[in-house]
Design a protein around this motif. Structure first.
Motif: not given
Ligand code: ADE
Length: 423
Positions: A58, A60-61, A352, A350
């Motif tokens: 994602t 965030e990752t 969190h 998407e």
């Molecule tokens: N787990 C739950 N939401 C996530 C996100 N947005 N990115 C990575 N891992 C998650």
């Protein structure tokens, strides 16, 4: 030595420009990871460290990956769920940031595990996992690689449970830091993250109005609490099912109806599982549900709803909207399964929001740094995130929100450490 068999496997590199914009958008809401990234770029604590990460791919990752890369690490990433990959992000990581990614949204279980093996081909010193599929694959198929591994991190409750059971059985070959157990992870990510993103996923998939609905939430852990709280906030009547008497009591005193699933089954309009266990919604429950009931899972694996039983009971199945499968049962009722029973927050939304992943992934980055800086290897076991890291994440997050707090006075510190003084 790094020996990748193939360089990457993503859906379409031409999606990269969209992914770059979305990664940068998420970064605006990830100030703690950004601060750590700036420090890592100066100090390079991960120089020479190879990392295999099995995480939801994602935005965030991606920001976590860039932080680790700026710290000097060499990375390979794969998905921790077949249905959670954001293909534009995977493309951007490869094309713009030079990070090998093996992840395609909708990949079948065979490709999913092939991707895990490709990530392991980097021969990691550190593993990052979300659900423990990477660690278990390494242990089952390549135990010799464990010699190279300093340690790993685990992001989620389900993974921590699996890893603790490996440790108990003496099967765990290297130490794992349970990021999930940090207060700045589960109190926020599991509660507010899952709470919001699960409602988001179900809403995007169905466009239902929550007000006035009866919502059955299976499991009153931090994730279940978050979902129950948010569903109530939207005007739903919420029923909790639990097996743990203390959690059930908390749910009751938090003002929710509590009952066994067998009693809740005929009452619910929407069912959401967040237990980490198997067949929480089983055939006898499916047999009692109302026509039109909606079924969603927000636990890590797609085992919480007995989908094989649902398939057996059905005479017809049709995808009527993206992420919504209508099952027509022999008795005429229709049940709606969302996101094929996979994590609905990542399948239909998407995941969190970045602001909460900021804390989870700050813990990840600092736990990786902690492992990399260790003078001596830890013995194979599941460890908590050091309290100093947890506190540091909380302080940085508060600062980023412009919130100041009090500090103990000398008098207060003395009082807390004395036992003589009473009434
Ligand atoms: N787990 C739950 N939401 C996530 C996100 N947005 N990115 C990575 N891992 C998650």
């Amino acid at each position: 030595m790094s020996r990748p068999t193939i360089e990457y496997h993503v859906r379409d590199l031409s999606l990269a420009p969209e992914g770059i914009k979305r990664i940068q958008w998420a970064a605006r809401e990830m100030p703690v990871v950004s601060l750590i990234r700036q420090r890592f770029a100066k100090e390079r604590p991960l120089e020479g460290i190879r990392i295999a990460g099995c995480l939801h791919i994602t935005t965030e990752t991606a920001n976590l990956a860039l932080c680790l890369k700026d710290g000097g690490a060499q990375l390979a990433l794969c998905a921790s769920n077949p249905l959670s990959t954001q293909d534009d992000v995977a493309a951007a990581l490869v094309a713009e940031y030079g990070i090998p990614v093996f992840a395609i949204r909708g990949e079948d279980p065979e490709i999913y595990y092939q991707h895990i093996r490709h990530a392991l081909d980097i021969v990691p010193h550190i593993t990052l996992d979300d659900g423990a599929d990477l660690v278990t694959t390494l242990h089952k198929e390549r135990p010799h690689q464990a010699r190279e591994v300093i340690g790993g991190t685990e992001e989620t409750t389900t993974g921590v449970i699996r890893l603790r059971s490996m440790a108990q059985q003496g099967a765990l070959l290297y130490p794992i830091i349970a990021v999930n157990e940090a207060s700045t992870k589960h109190l926020f990510d599991n509660r507010y993250g899952t709470g919001q993103s699960t409602i988001d996923g179900i809403t995007r998939a169905t466009n239902i109005l929550w007000a006035g609905k009866t919502v059955v939430v299976a499991g009153y852990g931090w994730c279940g609490r978050g979902v129950a709280m948010r569903a109530r906030g939207l005007g739903a009547k919420v029923i909790i099912t639990e097996v743990d008497p203390v959690k059930a009591l908390e749910a009751a005193m938090d003002g929710f109806m509590v009952m066994p699933m067998a009693q809740a089954a005929p009452l619910g309009d929407i069912f959401i599982t967040l237990t980490g266990d198997i067949n929480v919604i089983d055939r006898p429950h499916l047999e009692k549900m109302k026509d039109g009931a909606i079924l969603a899972n927000s636990g890590h694996f797609n085992v919480e709803i007995n989908i094989p039983a649902l398939e057996e009971m059905s005479v017809r199945k049709e995808r009527i909207r993206p992420h919504v499968d209508e099952y027509q049962l022999a008795d005429g009722r229709r049940l709606y399964l969302l996101g094929e029973g996979r994590l609905i927050n990542l399948a239909a939304a998407e995941g969190h929001p970045p602001s909460v992943m900021d804390m989870s992934f700050a813990n990840q980055a600092l736990a990786v740094e902690y492992l990399a800086r260790l003078k001596e290897r830890l013995s194979p076991a599941v460890y908590n995130v050091p309290k100093e890291i947890d506190d540091q994440v909380a302080r940085l997050k508060l600062a980023s929100m412009g919130i100041q707090i009090d500090a103990l006075t000398e008098e207060q510190r003395r009082y807390l450490s004395s036992w003589e003084e009473g009434t």
